[in-house]
Scaffold this motif. Structure first.
Motif, PDB file in Angstrom:
ATOM      1  N   ILE A 113     -18.517 -10.947 -80.453  1.00 38.68           N
ATOM      2  CA  ILE A 113     -17.669 -10.653 -79.271  1.00 38.68           C
ATOM      3  C   ILE A 113     -18.079  -9.248 -78.395  1.00 38.68           C
ATOM      4  O   ILE A 113     -17.942  -9.071 -77.102  1.00 38.68           O
ATOM      5  CB  ILE A 113     -16.068 -10.395 -79.558  1.00 38.68           C
ATOM      6  CG1 ILE A 113     -15.769 -11.650 -79.967  1.00 38.68           C
ATOM      7  CG2 ILE A 113     -15.253  -9.473 -78.606  1.00 38.68           C
ATOM      8  CD1 ILE A 113     -14.520 -11.539 -80.929  1.00 38.68           C
ATOM      9  N   SER A 114     -18.669  -8.214 -79.120  1.00 36.46           N
ATOM     10  CA  SER A 114     -19.186  -6.860 -78.625  1.00 36.46           C
ATOM     11  C   SER A 114     -20.339  -7.402 -77.566  1.00 36.46           C
ATOM     12  O   SER A 114     -20.473  -6.722 -76.563  1.00 36.46           O
ATOM     13  CB  SER A 114     -19.744  -6.181 -79.660  1.00 36.46           C
ATOM     14  OG  SER A 114     -18.523  -5.712 -80.496  1.00 36.46           O
ATOM     15  N   SER A 115     -21.118  -8.407 -77.797  1.00 36.51           N
ATOM     16  CA  SER A 115     -22.223  -8.941 -77.084  1.00 36.51           C
ATOM     17  C   SER A 115     -21.744  -9.403 -75.772  1.00 36.51           C
ATOM     18  O   SER A 115     -22.180  -9.157 -74.652  1.00 36.51           O
ATOM     19  CB  SER A 115     -23.223 -10.062 -77.682  1.00 36.51           C
ATOM     20  OG  SER A 115     -23.830  -9.458 -78.943  1.00 36.51           O
ATOM     21  N   VAL A 116     -20.710 -10.048 -76.076  1.00 35.15           N
ATOM     22  CA  VAL A 116     -19.962 -10.679 -74.688  1.00 35.15           C
ATOM     23  C   VAL A 116     -19.387  -9.619 -73.775  1.00 35.15           C
ATOM     24  O   VAL A 116     -19.515  -9.495 -72.509  1.00 35.15           O
ATOM     25  CB  VAL A 116     -18.855 -11.641 -75.068  1.00 35.15           C
ATOM     26  CG1 VAL A 116     -18.093 -12.210 -73.782  1.00 35.15           C
ATOM     27  CG2 VAL A 116     -19.229 -12.788 -75.826  1.00 35.15           C
ATOM     28  N   ASN A 117     -18.834  -8.558 -74.395  1.00 35.49           N
ATOM     29  CA  ASN A 117     -18.360  -7.478 -73.608  1.00 35.49           C
ATOM     30  C   ASN A 117     -19.532  -6.810 -73.177  1.00 35.49           C
ATOM     31  O   ASN A 117     -19.264  -6.372 -71.760  1.00 35.49           O
ATOM     32  CB  ASN A 117     -17.592  -6.420 -74.532  1.00 35.49           C
ATOM     33  CG  ASN A 117     -16.247  -7.111 -75.016  1.00 35.49           C
ATOM     34  OD1 ASN A 117     -15.678  -7.746 -74.474  1.00 35.49           O
ATOM     35  ND2 ASN A 117     -15.926  -6.520 -76.316  1.00 35.49           N
ATOM     36  N   THR A 126     -27.068 -13.787 -59.889  1.00 37.93           N
ATOM     37  CA  THR A 126     -28.816 -13.657 -60.244  1.00 37.93           C
ATOM     38  C   THR A 126     -28.795 -13.543 -61.918  1.00 37.93           C
ATOM     39  O   THR A 126     -29.672 -13.729 -62.449  1.00 37.93           O
ATOM     40  CB  THR A 126     -29.320 -12.637 -59.654  1.00 37.93           C
ATOM     41  OG1 THR A 126     -28.673 -11.559 -59.909  1.00 37.93           O
ATOM     42  CG2 THR A 126     -29.450 -12.834 -58.137  1.00 37.93           C
ATOM     43  N   ASN A 127     -27.503 -12.884 -62.592  1.00 40.95           N
ATOM     44  CA  ASN A 127     -27.583 -12.607 -63.909  1.00 40.95           C
ATOM     45  C   ASN A 127     -27.313 -13.943 -64.935  1.00 40.95           C
ATOM     46  O   ASN A 127     -27.173 -13.898 -65.976  1.00 40.95           O
ATOM     47  CB  ASN A 127     -26.843 -11.516 -64.227  1.00 40.95           C
ATOM     48  CG  ASN A 127     -27.517 -10.167 -63.574  1.00 40.95           C
ATOM     49  OD1 ASN A 127     -28.548  -9.835 -63.986  1.00 40.95           O
ATOM     50  ND2 ASN A 127     -26.633  -9.486 -62.837  1.00 40.95           N
ATOM     51  N   TYR A 128     -26.690 -14.710 -64.180  1.00 38.28           N
ATOM     52  CA  TYR A 128     -25.958 -16.004 -64.693  1.00 38.28           C
ATOM     53  C   TYR A 128     -26.778 -16.734 -65.945  1.00 38.28           C
ATOM     54  O   TYR A 128     -26.611 -16.986 -67.015  1.00 38.28           O
ATOM     55  CB  TYR A 128     -25.134 -16.907 -63.824  1.00 38.28           C
ATOM     56  CG  TYR A 128     -24.012 -16.397 -63.143  1.00 38.28           C
ATOM     57  CD1 TYR A 128     -23.527 -14.957 -63.510  1.00 38.28           C
ATOM     58  CD2 TYR A 128     -23.228 -16.865 -62.449  1.00 38.28           C
ATOM     59  CE1 TYR A 128     -22.382 -14.483 -62.912  1.00 38.28           C
ATOM     60  CE2 TYR A 128     -22.167 -16.570 -61.557  1.00 38.28           C
ATOM     61  CZ  TYR A 128     -21.684 -15.285 -62.007  1.00 38.28           C
ATOM     62  OH  TYR A 128     -20.278 -14.855 -61.271  1.00 38.28           O
ATOM     63  N   VAL A 134     -28.845 -16.136 -73.443  1.00 36.49           N
ATOM     64  CA  VAL A 134     -28.462 -15.356 -74.312  1.00 36.49           C
ATOM     65  C   VAL A 134     -27.146 -15.917 -75.345  1.00 36.49           C
ATOM     66  O   VAL A 134     -27.076 -15.565 -76.544  1.00 36.49           O
ATOM     67  CB  VAL A 134     -28.097 -13.699 -74.090  1.00 36.49           C
ATOM     68  CG1 VAL A 134     -27.496 -12.938 -74.965  1.00 36.49           C
ATOM     69  CG2 VAL A 134     -29.461 -13.160 -73.503  1.00 36.49           C
ATOM     70  N   LEU A 135     -26.270 -16.443 -74.585  1.00 27.61           N
ATOM     71  CA  LEU A 135     -25.111 -16.943 -75.112  1.00 27.61           C
ATOM     72  C   LEU A 135     -24.910 -18.470 -74.740  1.00 27.61           C
ATOM     73  O   LEU A 135     -24.436 -19.043 -73.955  1.00 27.61           O
ATOM     74  CB  LEU A 135     -23.894 -16.266 -74.610  1.00 27.61           C
ATOM     75  CG  LEU A 135     -23.535 -14.785 -75.287  1.00 27.61           C
ATOM     76  CD1 LEU A 135     -22.385 -14.484 -74.471  1.00 27.61           C
ATOM     77  CD2 LEU A 135     -23.170 -14.826 -76.711  1.00 27.61           C
ATOM     78  N   PRO A 136     -25.638 -19.288 -75.551  1.00 29.58           N
ATOM     79  CA  PRO A 136     -25.661 -20.691 -75.303  1.00 29.58           C
ATOM     80  C   PRO A 136     -24.243 -21.316 -75.510  1.00 29.58           C
ATOM     81  O   PRO A 136     -24.084 -22.471 -75.087  1.00 29.58           O
ATOM     82  CB  PRO A 136     -26.790 -21.375 -76.428  1.00 29.58           C
ATOM     83  CG  PRO A 136     -26.706 -20.601 -77.539  1.00 29.58           C
ATOM     84  CD  PRO A 136     -26.471 -18.934 -76.679  1.00 29.58           C
ATOM     85  N   GLU A 137     -23.247 -20.733 -76.108  1.00 24.29           N
ATOM     86  CA  GLU A 137     -22.140 -21.311 -76.209  1.00 24.29           C
ATOM     87  C   GLU A 137     -21.230 -20.976 -75.064  1.00 24.29           C
ATOM     88  O   GLU A 137     -19.921 -21.240 -75.017  1.00 24.29           O
ATOM     89  CB  GLU A 137     -21.366 -20.620 -77.497  1.00 24.29           C
ATOM     90  CG  GLU A 137     -21.997 -21.027 -78.871  1.00 24.29           C
ATOM     91  CD  GLU A 137     -22.780 -19.823 -79.176  1.00 24.29           C
ATOM     92  OE1 GLU A 137     -23.123 -18.959 -78.281  1.00 24.29           O
ATOM     93  OE2 GLU A 137     -23.426 -19.986 -80.315  1.00 24.29           O
ATOM     94  N   SER A 144     -15.595 -23.346 -77.702  1.00 24.32           N
ATOM     95  CA  SER A 144     -14.822 -23.416 -79.165  1.00 24.32           C
ATOM     96  C   SER A 144     -15.899 -23.189 -80.025  1.00 24.32           C
ATOM     97  O   SER A 144     -15.905 -22.759 -81.334  1.00 24.32           O
ATOM     98  CB  SER A 144     -14.257 -24.556 -79.539  1.00 24.32           C
ATOM     99  OG  SER A 144     -14.901 -25.848 -79.223  1.00 24.32           O
ATOM    100  N   ASP A 145     -17.170 -23.738 -79.961  1.00 21.97           N
ATOM    101  CA  ASP A 145     -18.520 -23.699 -80.700  1.00 21.97           C
ATOM    102  C   ASP A 145     -18.639 -22.232 -81.097  1.00 21.97           C
ATOM    103  O   ASP A 145     -19.123 -21.806 -81.904  1.00 21.97           O
ATOM    104  CB  ASP A 145     -19.752 -24.299 -80.113  1.00 21.97           C
ATOM    105  CG  ASP A 145     -19.731 -25.556 -80.119  1.00 21.97           C
ATOM    106  OD1 ASP A 145     -18.703 -26.137 -80.378  1.00 21.97           O
ATOM    107  OD2 ASP A 145     -20.865 -26.244 -79.674  1.00 21.97           O
ATOM    108  N   PHE A 146     -18.472 -21.488 -80.073  1.00 22.47           N
ATOM    109  CA  PHE A 146     -18.854 -19.746 -80.299  1.00 22.47           C
ATOM    110  C   PHE A 146     -17.972 -19.234 -81.335  1.00 22.47           C
ATOM    111  O   PHE A 146     -18.516 -18.392 -82.209  1.00 22.47           O
ATOM    112  CB  PHE A 146     -18.303 -19.143 -79.058  1.00 22.47           C
ATOM    113  CG  PHE A 146     -18.567 -17.581 -79.139  1.00 22.47           C
ATOM    114  CD1 PHE A 146     -19.856 -17.008 -78.616  1.00 22.47           C
ATOM    115  CD2 PHE A 146     -17.595 -16.858 -79.519  1.00 22.47           C
ATOM    116  CE1 PHE A 146     -20.093 -15.594 -78.577  1.00 22.47           C
ATOM    117  CE2 PHE A 146     -17.780 -15.407 -79.346  1.00 22.47           C
ATOM    118  CZ  PHE A 146     -18.785 -14.831 -78.863  1.00 22.47           C
TER     119      PHE A 146
END
Length: 542
Positions: free
Chosen positions: A51-55, A125-127, A133-136, A225-227
């Motif tokens: 979750i920190s990575s998502v943030n 451009t970052n998407y 990085v986050l395949p989920e 939900s996989d995440f």
């Protein structure tokens, strides 16, 4: 009198043995419960790290949008082409980019909105990098208060009619309204909700973007939900419940149905009957409820309650794995004390019991080393078998080979037909591969759509021939998913395995060869040694 004392001593010894067994069982059960708590804590910590990575990724997007306005950037000449869909009253971009821009109702010609559209393209451009990085990640949106949505990845045409449902999501309507009134700038979490563009359950992390004090829109990262579910890596956790502020729950129990469920509605019956115990639990509390143990955690980085569940069967399996010798000794002691007249029958019965215990343990170990979806060995099982093969290679001075396989354009199956189709393709692919290898060969799932084959006692040329045979068989096969015919191709890399190389090095070489095959057009077999030979020839000619 002598006979009496003999029976008394035997009875006393048996009682002592049962007391010892009961004390040992209690002690080992406490150890198993502590291990369950430890695994739950580790999984919870790992989820918090994710979750920190998502943030962090969301912060990058938010900063990019804010800086655009702070620099007072000029509007670029983004030549968007839009097509109007009268039935749905929407305009959808027709350019070849990896994202889709949709206008709800009408296209605004306002300079401010054009500038905002340009800003959303800067963010977009970052998407692509974020999805790697986050395949989920299901979708990344920029939702504008002005009526357009910039969405990644590109939405297939058959889902255009669903695009308007994005603006109807409760958390988007609520956050756009609240942020207008109060100027809130903090990131937020959505509740668990059904993906309007698909069948998965999503939880979204989002943040508003401002131009000064003016709210422009929301940047959101929707997590599948996989995440959450597939990050559960434990032998003892039998179930997992992530509960949001509305008591909606995400669990392996609704992972297959993909329907939003209330927490209490999907609890096991025995826990549901004593659900009154759950609200009183504090973080890091564990509660025995029926045949279950429930461990409670409060997420540090999100407004969620998290419950980890195990059952007595799993705990006893763990207990058996660590106490087989003690149990065998206990049985033998009982046999000795039971009496010489029935000793033979009891010995046979006890040996059978021990054999059943051993079979049970072997079955448990085997299940842990298999991929639950495809039936191939997982990374742990494949590595274990390969290490055994390396030991044999050292003794008999023989070589082997490893083949790395990657299903071509696998993502299109998920995007076109859904993740259930992707799972079907993976299982069907493994069946074809298994039919076309020797009994001594081993198939393992290395990760995602990447698989490995271990070819014992096979030289480099033989491995190339074996790989080419498999490639052709996969290419010839037609697979039927819900009456839809599908064709699969695979790109393969081959490298030799010997006692002077580690498995990791061999897999790295096979992966490099496979990557060359991907660059050269896919659906082919490439050998690592052939690549090295070509490189040497080029260097010599230079």
């Amino acid at each position: 009198m002598k006979k009496f004392w003999g029976k008394f001593l035997r009875s006393t010894a048996v009682i002592c043995l049962f007391i010892i067994f009961a004390v040992n069982y209690r002690f080992e059960m406490i150890k198993s419960i502590d291990k369950f708590k430890k695994e739950s804590d580790e999984n919870h910590s790992f989820m918090d790290q994710s979750i920190s990575s998502v943030n962090e990724l969301l912060s990058i997007l938010e900063t990019s949008g804010t800086m655009y306005y702070k620099k007072n950037s000029r509007v670029e000449n983004n030549d968007f082409n839009f097509k109007y869909f009268q039935k749905d009253n929407i305009y959808v971009s027709t350019d070849e980019a990896e994202r889709t821009v949709v206008w709800i109702d009408k296209i605004s010609s306002s300079w401010a909105v054009k500038k905002e559209l340009d800003m959303s393209e800067v963010i977009a451009t970052n998407y692509g990098n974020i999805s790697k990085v986050l395949p989920e990640v299901a979708y990344i949106y920029y939702v504008s208060d002005s009526g357009f949505i910039n969405i990644f990845p590109k939405v297939p045409k058959e889902k255009y009619s669903l695009l308007k449902d994005i603006n109807k999501l409760d958390f988007i309507k609520k956050k756009l309204s609240i942020n207008k009134k109060r100027g809130e700038t903090e990131p937020f979490w959505s509740e668990i909700y059904k993906d309007p563009l698909g069948d998965d359950l999503l939880i979204t992390r989002g943040v508003p973007v401002y131009d000064g004090n003016t709210l422009k829109g929301l940047i959101t990262i929707g997590l599948k939900s996989d995440f959450f579910i597939k990050k559960i890596n434990s032998n003892l956790i039998s179930d997992f419940f992530l509960v949001d502020g509305r008591d909606n729950a995400l669990s392996s129990r609704n992972f297959d149905t993909k329907e939003v469920s209330k927490f209490y509605d999907i609890l096991p019956k025995k826990i549901y009957e004593k659900r009154y115990k759950l609200p009183d639990m504090q973080p890091c509390d564990i509660e025995k409820i029926g045949k279950y143990y429930v461990y409670y955690e409060q997420s540090n980085s999100a407004p969620w309650r998290v419950y980890y569940v195990t059952n007595i069967l799993k705990l006893n399996s763990e207990l058996l794995k660590g106490n087989l010798v003690f149990i065998a000794f206990w049985f033998m002691a009982l046999i000795f004390l039971y009496g010489s007249s029935k000793r033979k029958a009891v010995v046979v019965d006890s040996q059978q019991t021990i054999e059943k215990l051993q079979i049970m343990l072997r079955k448990i170990d085997k299940e842990v080393e298999k991929d639950f979806l495809t039936g191939a060995y997982n990374r742990k099982g494949f590595t274990k078998i390969t290490n055994l093969e390396l030991d044999r290679m050292k003794r008999y001075h023989i070589d082997a080979c490893v083949v790395m396989m990657d299903i071509d354009h696998f993502k299109k199956f998920n995007d076109t037909y859904g993740h259930a189709c992707g799972d079907f393709v993976l299982k069907s692919f493994v069946k074809v591969v298994t039919k076309n290898i020797r009994l001594s060969d081993i198939v393992g799932r290395w990760g995602g759509e990447e698989f490995l084959i271990l070819l014992p006692e096979t030289d480099y040329k033989g491995a190339l021939l074996a790989a080419e045979k498999i490639r052709k068989m996969v290419e010839r096969e037609t697979f039927y998913y819900h009456k839809q015919s599908l064709k699969i191709t695979v790109t393969m890399g081959v490298s030799n395995l010997n006692v002077r190389k580690t498995l990791e090095k061999t897999v790295e070489e096979a992966d490099e060869a496979m990557y060359v095959g991907k660059k050269d057009g896919r659906n082919r077999v490439v050998g690592y040694q052939d690549i090295m030979s070509k490189d040497k020839d080029l260097k010599w000619k230079k």
